[in-house]
Write a protein that holds these residues in place. Structure first.
Motif, PDB file in Angstrom:
ATOM      1  N   SER A 196     -24.313 -62.472  40.580  1.00  0.00           N
ATOM      2  CA  SER A 196     -23.077 -61.753  40.887  1.00  0.00           C
ATOM      3  C   SER A 196     -23.364 -60.391  41.510  1.00  0.00           C
ATOM      4  O   SER A 196     -22.630 -59.949  42.409  1.00  0.00           O
ATOM      5  CB  SER A 196     -22.244 -61.564  39.610  1.00  0.00           C
ATOM      6  N   ARG A 203      -9.474 -62.923  42.899  1.00  0.00           N
ATOM      7  CA  ARG A 203     -10.073 -61.620  42.617  1.00  0.00           C
ATOM      8  C   ARG A 203     -10.639 -60.939  43.866  1.00  0.00           C
ATOM      9  O   ARG A 203     -10.500 -59.726  44.029  1.00  0.00           O
ATOM     10  CB  ARG A 203     -11.199 -61.796  41.593  1.00  0.00           C
ATOM     11  N   LEU A 204     -11.295 -61.722  44.725  1.00  0.00           N
ATOM     12  CA  LEU A 204     -11.989 -61.137  45.862  1.00  0.00           C
ATOM     13  C   LEU A 204     -11.225 -61.293  47.179  1.00  0.00           C
ATOM     14  O   LEU A 204     -11.512 -60.576  48.142  1.00  0.00           O
ATOM     15  CB  LEU A 204     -13.381 -61.770  46.006  1.00  0.00           C
ATOM     16  N   ASP A 221     -19.042 -66.782  48.690  1.00  0.00           N
ATOM     17  CA  ASP A 221     -18.364 -66.650  47.400  1.00  0.00           C
ATOM     18  C   ASP A 221     -18.056 -68.026  46.812  1.00  0.00           C
ATOM     19  O   ASP A 221     -18.254 -68.263  45.615  1.00  0.00           O
ATOM     20  CB  ASP A 221     -17.066 -65.858  47.569  1.00  0.00           C
ATOM     21  N   VAL A 277     -19.411 -56.606  43.275  1.00  0.00           N
ATOM     22  CA  VAL A 277     -18.884 -57.838  42.675  1.00  0.00           C
ATOM     23  C   VAL A 277     -19.385 -57.932  41.243  1.00  0.00           C
ATOM     24  O   VAL A 277     -20.542 -57.612  40.943  1.00  0.00           O
ATOM     25  CB  VAL A 277     -19.327 -59.071  43.483  1.00  0.00           C
ATOM     26  N   PHE A 288     -12.456 -66.682  42.035  1.00  0.00           N
ATOM     27  CA  PHE A 288     -12.981 -65.751  43.021  1.00  0.00           C
ATOM     28  C   PHE A 288     -11.975 -65.494  44.140  1.00  0.00           C
ATOM     29  O   PHE A 288     -11.915 -64.396  44.707  1.00  0.00           O
ATOM     30  CB  PHE A 288     -14.296 -66.284  43.620  1.00  0.00           C
ATOM     31  N   ASP A 322     -15.418 -61.701  38.572  1.00  0.00           N
ATOM     32  CA  ASP A 322     -14.827 -62.124  39.837  1.00  0.00           C
ATOM     33  C   ASP A 322     -15.057 -63.610  40.101  1.00  0.00           C
ATOM     34  O   ASP A 322     -14.367 -64.195  40.939  1.00  0.00           O
ATOM     35  CB  ASP A 322     -15.411 -61.304  40.997  1.00  0.00           C
TER      36      ASP A 322
END
Length: 272
Positions: free
Chosen positions: A178, A255-256, A194, A120, A252, A124
């Protein structure tokens, strides 16, 4: 100590007491707002952990408020504006709280943990313009300190130097948080981690933005004053930094968690 200074001290003590002694209703409301903002349904046993995490966060702010009052009363010549003093103490304290983000909901001994398939990065959690915001805040602090030296304004020198140090500390803390692995028992628990990290980072950046605005106001009102019309420049610079750091939300998730449909509520710790 004049009347205004007494008012500031009393206000700081009242704020510290209010932060240190949250009501059950305020903690519940904060937990529900966190869950709603991140499309989460959190089981009662985990919601209790969220409440404890919010209580710890308030304790950190209470300690910061008391520290600001103590430095204001005991500091030499009261060299720093009370607003700037409070605004720089709070982000410093928030750095420690930020470093704990991700450790508020640990995996209990004996539970199986899951691992994320990739590393990560800061991007992110925060917008790609966040590094530029840190640079602007640091330049604002360095500029204020330099002008303070030129004008013989000790308070401005202190405020500017602390702004630079706080900005560097927050930036380093964001990178450290992160990169730190997140312990989780399943995907939903990982998503909770997250969401909590992202929320804590955003809160810390909001506090840093407050410090920037207060420093800009102090610089605009410094003696000797800036030339007519230029007093808005430091405030505008602080506003640009805030916009760069706080633009957008829930990065996040995109992105994740790209496979999670927008608006889908995830259940953490039980069935919704």
């Amino acid at each position: 100590m004049d009347g205004f200074e007494r008012f500031l001290v009393v206000a700081g003590l009242v704020a510290a007491a209010w932060l240190a002694l949250p009501t059950r209703h305020s903690l519940t409301r904060a937990g529900h707002r966190f869950a709603q903002d991140n499309d989460l349904w959190i089981a009662p046993e985990l919601m209790a952990a969220v409440d404890r995490a919010h209580r710890r966060e308030r304790w950190v702010l209470a300690v910061a408020a008391l520290a600001a009052v103590a430095v204001f009363l005991l500091g030499p010549d009261r060299a720093t504006s009370p607003l700037v003093l409070f605004a720089v103490v709070v982000p410093i304290a928030a750095v420690g709280r930020l470093l704990l983000a991700g450790r508020d909901f640990p995996v209990r001994p004996g539970q199986v943990s899951v691992a994320r398939p990739r590393a990560v990065r800061v991007g992110d959690y925060l917008p790609p313009t966040a590094p530029a915001a840190f640079a602007v805040w640091a330049l604002l602090g360095a500029g204020a300190a330099g002008l303070g030296v030129r004008w013989g304004e000790r308070g401005l020198v202190v405020a500017g130097a602390v702004m630079v140090l706080v900005t560097l500390a927050v930036a380093g803390s964001v990178v450290a948080v992160s990169r730190r692995p997140e312990p989780a028992v399943d995907a939903a628990h990982l998503y909770l981690q997250d969401a909590w990290r992202a929320a804590r980072m955003r809160t810390t950046l909001q506090q840093l933005a407050l410090a920037g605005y207060c420093l800009g106001l102090t610089l605009a009102s410094a003696d000797p004053a800036l030339p007519s019309g230029l007093w808005v420049v430091p405030i505008a610079v602080a506003g640009v930094a805030s916009g760069l750091a706080l633009r957008g939300r829930a990065r996040f998730r995109d992105r994740l968690w790209p496979d999670v449909p927008a608006g889908q509520v995830l259940s953490v710790g039980g069935a919704a």
